[in-house]
Design a protein around this motif. Structure first.
Motif: not given
Length: 266
Positions: A225-226, A171-172, A140-142, A176-179
């Motif tokens: 923003e999502g 690291q993908f 979940e953290n990429g 903090g960005e992938f989740l």
């Protein structure tokens, strides 16, 4: 010429001899003290004889135990035993396990009693796939940490894009960005259940493209923003021409430009 030894000279000689004797006694005492302390480190009651492993799922507990015991062999500077419960290298054991097994998210090593240590492992949970030539499991953290098995049906969303690191774990995206990205991707995919998501691509400009099996593509910027992206997508589906035509009839919907939506029909 005659020489006369004065009383003061004899007194200084006696003091010097006394200092030498005291120095020798002190050195012998320190040597005995250090020898005793060294002997205590080899007491059988303080030697590690058991290793308890918990939390390992993809690696057998016996394999982890063998790994740990190998790092308890030997001594520090050929003097102090690594099997002593107060001296064993717990931090280096934990670091070595994480380095050797990328699927381990964390490892805690601690003493249970005077002859037992426990190794508590937390393994990574797969959240998605990262694919290049082959596909790998990603948490979940990429963090890309292990080669993925071949699934008969799609189980995880496949992501594409650059990673940092030459070997696993990699690291993908930034931490903090992938989740939040994966949560947004899931929300958009669930909004259109009739379309099957094939892959998600993040390019060098941090633009995201969601590729669907029918050829339809949703584009948005990773920096947005999502919630805003999802709102634009929902409003687009409710507006012409999307509400009157299936998404398979479009090449793409571009959400990267705020309130201005761009699309192309097939």
């Amino acid at each position: 010429m005659a020489r006369v030894e004065l009383p003061e000279s004899r007194l200084r000689l006696r003091k010097r001899r006394r200092r030498v004797r005291l120095t020798i006694v002190f050195a012998l005492g320190m040597l005995l003290l250090l020898s005793g302390a060294l002997g205590l480190t080899y007491l059988p009651a303080l030697q590690i004889s058991a290793v308890q492993v918990s939390g390992a799922q993809t690696v057998s507990s016996s394999t982890v135990e063998v790994f740990v015991r190998a790092r308890l062999m030997g001594s520090y500077a050929y003097i102090l035993p690594k099997t002593n419960i107060f001296l064993y290298p717990k931090r280096s054991i934990a670091r070595a396990l994480v380095a050797a097994y990328p699927q381990f998210a964390s490892v805690d090593v601690h003493a249970v009693d005077f002859h037992t240590i426990a190794v508590a492992i937390v393994e990574r949970e797969p959240r998605a796939l990262w694919c290049s030539d082959n596909c790998y499991l990603m948490d979940e953290n990429g963090v890309v940490y292990g080669e993925a098995p071949v699934f008969s049906v799609p189980v995880y969303t496949a992501y594409q894009g650059t990673t940092t690191g030459e070997r696993l774990p990699k690291q993908f995206l930034a931490p903090g960005e992938f989740l939040p990205l994966s949560a947004l991707v899931d929300a958009i995919a669930q909004k259109i259940p009739g379309e099957h998501l094939q892959a998600v691509e993040v390019d060098a400009q941090s633009d995201v493209q969601m590729h669907f099996v029918g050829g339809f593509i949703v584009r948005f910027a990773l920096r947005d923003e999502g919630g805003d992206v999802f709102e634009r997508f929902t409003l687009a589906l409710q507006s012409a021409p999307f509400k009157d035509k299936p998404l398979s009839g479009f090449e793409y919907l571009d959400l990267r430009f705020g309130d201005k939506l761009y699309y192309k029909e097939k």
